[in-house]
Design a protein around this motif. Structure first.
Motif, PDB file in Angstrom:
ATOM      1  N   LYS A  69       4.067  -1.997  12.355  1.00  0.00           N
ATOM      2  CA  LYS A  69       4.608  -1.011  13.201  1.00  0.00           C
ATOM      3  C   LYS A  69       6.525  -0.805  13.619  1.00  0.00           C
ATOM      4  CE  LYS A  69       0.790  -1.740  16.666  1.00  0.00           C
ATOM      5  NZ  LYS A  69       0.234  -2.281  17.685  1.00  0.00           N
TER       6      LYS A  69
ATOM      7  N   PHE B 257       3.942   5.192   4.062  1.00  0.00           N
ATOM      8  CA  PHE B 257       2.987   6.320   4.457  1.00  0.00           C
ATOM      9  C   PHE B 257       2.286   5.882   5.325  1.00  0.00           C
ATOM     10  CE2 PHE B 257       3.141   7.550   0.326  1.00  0.00           C
ATOM     11  CZ  PHE B 257       2.687   8.404  -0.208  1.00  0.00           C
ATOM     12  N   ILE B 258       2.223   6.709   6.863  1.00  0.00           N
ATOM     13  CA  ILE B 258       1.731   6.353   7.770  1.00  0.00           C
ATOM     14  C   ILE B 258       0.638   6.549   8.744  1.00  0.00           C
ATOM     15  CG2 ILE B 258       1.896   6.983  10.497  1.00  0.00           C
ATOM     16  CD1 ILE B 258       4.413   4.979   9.768  1.00  0.00           C
ATOM     17  N   ASP B 259      -0.272   6.090   8.769  1.00  0.00           N
ATOM     18  CA  ASP B 259      -1.573   5.441   8.862  1.00  0.00           C
ATOM     19  C   ASP B 259      -1.701   6.518  10.315  1.00  0.00           C
ATOM     20  OD1 ASP B 259      -4.693   5.240   8.269  1.00  0.00           O
ATOM     21  OD2 ASP B 259      -4.463   4.057  10.454  1.00  0.00           O
ATOM     22  N   HIS B 260      -1.291   6.231  11.596  1.00  0.00           N
ATOM     23  CA  HIS B 260      -1.576   6.625  12.539  1.00  0.00           C
ATOM     24  C   HIS B 260      -0.337   6.542  13.621  1.00  0.00           C
ATOM     25  CE1 HIS B 260      -3.057   2.665  13.776  1.00  0.00           C
ATOM     26  NE2 HIS B 260      -2.988   2.708  14.806  1.00  0.00           N
TER      27      HIS B 260
ATOM     28  N   LEU C   8       0.499   4.337  -2.728  1.00  0.00           N
ATOM     29  CA  LEU C   8       0.495   5.748  -2.334  1.00  0.00           C
ATOM     30  C   LEU C   8       2.146   6.226  -2.915  1.00  0.00           C
ATOM     31  CD1 LEU C   8      -0.666   5.296   1.123  1.00  0.00           C
ATOM     32  CD2 LEU C   8      -2.098   6.033  -1.487  1.00  0.00           C
TER      33      LEU C   8
ATOM     34  N   LYS D 270       0.953  -1.068  -0.137  1.00  0.00           N
ATOM     35  CA  LYS D 270       0.187   0.009  -0.192  1.00  0.00           C
ATOM     36  C   LYS D 270       0.943   1.776  -0.195  1.00  0.00           C
ATOM     37  CE  LYS D 270      -4.259  -2.086   2.511  1.00  0.00           C
ATOM     38  NZ  LYS D 270      -4.864  -2.236   3.612  1.00  0.00           N
ATOM     39  N   SER D 271       1.907   1.280   0.444  1.00  0.00           N
ATOM     40  CA  SER D 271       3.069   2.714   1.005  1.00  0.00           C
ATOM     41  C   SER D 271       3.687   2.473  -0.726  1.00  0.00           C
ATOM     42  CB  SER D 271       4.231   2.062   1.844  1.00  0.00           C
ATOM     43  OG  SER D 271       3.639   2.302   3.007  1.00  0.00           O
TER      44      SER D 271
ATOM     45  N   ASP E  88       2.102   1.766  10.192  1.00  0.00           N
ATOM     46  CA  ASP E  88       1.976   2.744   8.048  1.00  0.00           C
ATOM     47  C   ASP E  88       0.747   1.749   7.757  1.00  0.00           C
ATOM     48  OD1 ASP E  88       2.686   0.093   7.823  1.00  0.00           O
ATOM     49  OD2 ASP E  88       4.478   0.113   6.380  1.00  0.00           O
ATOM     50  N   VAL E  89       0.230   2.052   6.567  1.00  0.00           N
ATOM     51  CA  VAL E  89      -1.045   1.739   5.704  1.00  0.00           C
ATOM     52  C   VAL E  89      -0.859   0.389   5.671  1.00  0.00           C
ATOM     53  CG1 VAL E  89      -1.163   4.051   5.060  1.00  0.00           C
ATOM     54  CG2 VAL E  89      -0.101   2.627   3.679  1.00  0.00           C
ATOM     55  N   ASP E  90       0.158  -0.576   5.845  1.00  0.00           N
ATOM     56  CA  ASP E  90       0.137  -1.828   5.607  1.00  0.00           C
ATOM     57  C   ASP E  90       0.054  -2.478   6.790  1.00  0.00           C
ATOM     58  OD1 ASP E  90       0.747  -2.765   2.449  1.00  0.00           O
ATOM     59  OD2 ASP E  90       2.690  -0.748   3.322  1.00  0.00           O
ATOM     60  N   GLY E  91       0.319  -1.713   7.467  1.00  0.00           N
ATOM     61  CA  GLY E  91      -0.328  -2.173   9.124  1.00  0.00           C
ATOM     62  C   GLY E  91       0.520  -2.824  10.395  1.00  0.00           C
TER      63      GLY E  91
END
Length: 457
Positions: free
Chosen positions: A71, A55-58, A36, A32-33, A66-69
């Protein structure tokens, strides 16, 4: 590293416990990163570099999700910005509360209390027992430019003196003040005038030896000011207490104190650039405190806002008030939401004793990094203070800069889920800037990964 590994906390031994705080579900960067990032390249100027296309989600504490889960352990803190964590609940709540009241009015149009409160805090906390005033801005480079403007207004002089290996920003004046050409200055000239550069007391690379660095660097600065520029023409000397982008270089003891004393002797404003070193990063609230330095002006940014854009110049009242009315400011200067974040960040630093925590981080990390000097011919020096630490890579002759080694170790760490940054005038330094709220387990695991990368050399 297997996928979906368990999260664990609580050790400070520096040895593996069999569990990890990282969780790697995919390769880094994940699919996903990568998708993107491909889209990003079609929309964003290529002038923006990237450490790793993730790409960071939270954010969870000191872990970047990241957006792929995956950590990832954060050893970057957004380049020393998120010292209290990138999702600190106290800061987030203060931002949300202020955003409901007003996101902006412009302090130069209608005033608000948060701006005044931040200035009051800065006047209280920065070094020096004298009457102070503060001015708020948006970015670190803005703070530096305004410090120079204030110094010139106060002294009526034009010249600026800066140090080798300095980094002060990317605007026209601050990139002129910055030492490194690529990528900060290449193709962007001509540069600003009346900027003069003198050696920093860089002990590891001082030609006649570390023990001579402070005295000889100070003598070189004095010679330049007195004979080449003329002391009566120098408005300010601007120095980082620890050179950041230049390689996390702490000048040899005595050098900066000597610079400050010389500046005062000749009516020159001494400006400490604490944009990266400020607010508990180096084991004291401000790095200037290490040698008892009391800058005439001090610039802050980065960690001040806990992730929100805010910067400041703080200093002697008579100097700060020398700027003509309307001569300093900015549309977004001291934005009310950023001010709320700054006040909350300072509250967290004080209430959680993050200055003390920074010393603990140093006590765990620095000995481990220094151990690499003993075990690897490619690590020339481990250095730093508090949670501003670095390792400098060399060839097997022990001194020639080795940027390839730094890149390889950083790439190993980043692909293994530990976000690191390189720096240095020669590109041969890995810098560690973990959030001050990092756990011992996260810190040690990140250091394990870096050690693996060094051994792989």
């Amino acid at each position: 590293m297997s996928a979906d590994t368990a999260t664990s906390t609580g050790t400070s031994t520096g040895t593996s416990t069999g569990t990890t705080v990282r969780q790697l579900k995919t390769a880094i960067p994940g699919p996903k990163s990568r998708e993107l990032h491909a889209a990003r390249e079609k929309q964003v100027s290529s002038g923006f570099g990237i450490t790793s296309p993730i790409f960071i989600d939270h954010v969870e504490g000191s872990l970047l999700v990241d957006v792929d889960g995956n950590k990832l352990i954060d050893f970057a803190s957004g380049i020393a910005v998120t010292s209290v964590g990138a999702a600190n609940p106290t800061v987030a709540e203060a931002v949300a509360a202020q955003a409901k009241l007003a996101t902006h009015t412009c302090f130069m149009v209608t005033e608000y209390q948060g701006f005044v409160d931040v200035c009051e805090k800065l006047n209280q906390l920065t070094p020096g027992d004298f009457d102070k005033r503060s001015a708020l801005f948006t970015s670190g480079a803005e703070a530096i430019e305004n410090a120079v403007k204030i110094a010139r207004a106060y002294t009526g002089r034009p010249a600026i003196v800066v140090l080798d290996h300095a980094y002060h920003g990317r605007t026209h004046l601050t990139m002129t003040m910055t030492a490194k050409n690529v990528p900060y200055k290449q193709s962007f000239g001509p540069f600003a005038g009346e900027v003069y550069r003198t050696p920093n007391a860089y002990g590891f690379r001082w030609p006649s030896g570390r023990e001579h660095a402070a005295a000889e660097a100070l003598a070189a600065l004095k010679e330049m000011v007195l004979t080449q520029i003329g002391a009566g023409n120098v408005a300010c000397i601007v120095a980082e207490p620890i050179a950041g982008e230049g390689g996390f270089i702490a000048p040899e003891p005595g050098f900066l104190k000597g610079v400050q004393d010389f500046a005062r002797e000749h009516g020159i404003v001494f400006v400490a650039d604490e944009i990266q070193t400020g607010f508990a990063r180096t084991g004291t609230l401000f790095a200037s405190e290490f040698e008892g330095i009391e800058p005439d002006l001090i610039t802050t940014a980065k960690a001040l806002g806990g992730g929100m854009p805010i910067s400041a110049v703080t200093g002697r009242a008579e100097m700060m008030n020398a700027a003509p009315v309307g001569g300093i400011g900015g549309t977004y200067a001291g934005n009310p939401v950023a001010c709320a974040a700054a006040l909350a960040t300072i509250e967290v630093i004080e209430s959680e004793d993050l200055v003390g925590r920074t010393k603990q981080i140093e006590s765990i990390a620095l000995p481990r990094l220094q151990g690499l000097v003993e075990t690897s011919p490619y690590v020339g020096e481990a250095r730093g203070r508090g949670a501003m630490l670095a390792i400098e890579f060399v060839t097997d002759d022990g001194i020639t800069p080795n940027p390839d080694a730094a890149k390889k170790v950083a790439a190993h760490a980043n692909s293994s889920g530990v976000l690191t940054l390189t720096c240095g005038t020669f590109g041969n330094v890995i810098r560690l800037l973990p959030p001050l709220v990092i756990t011992d387990e996260e810190l040690n695991e990140g250091l394990d990964v870096i050690t693996e990368g060094v051994k792989a050399l």
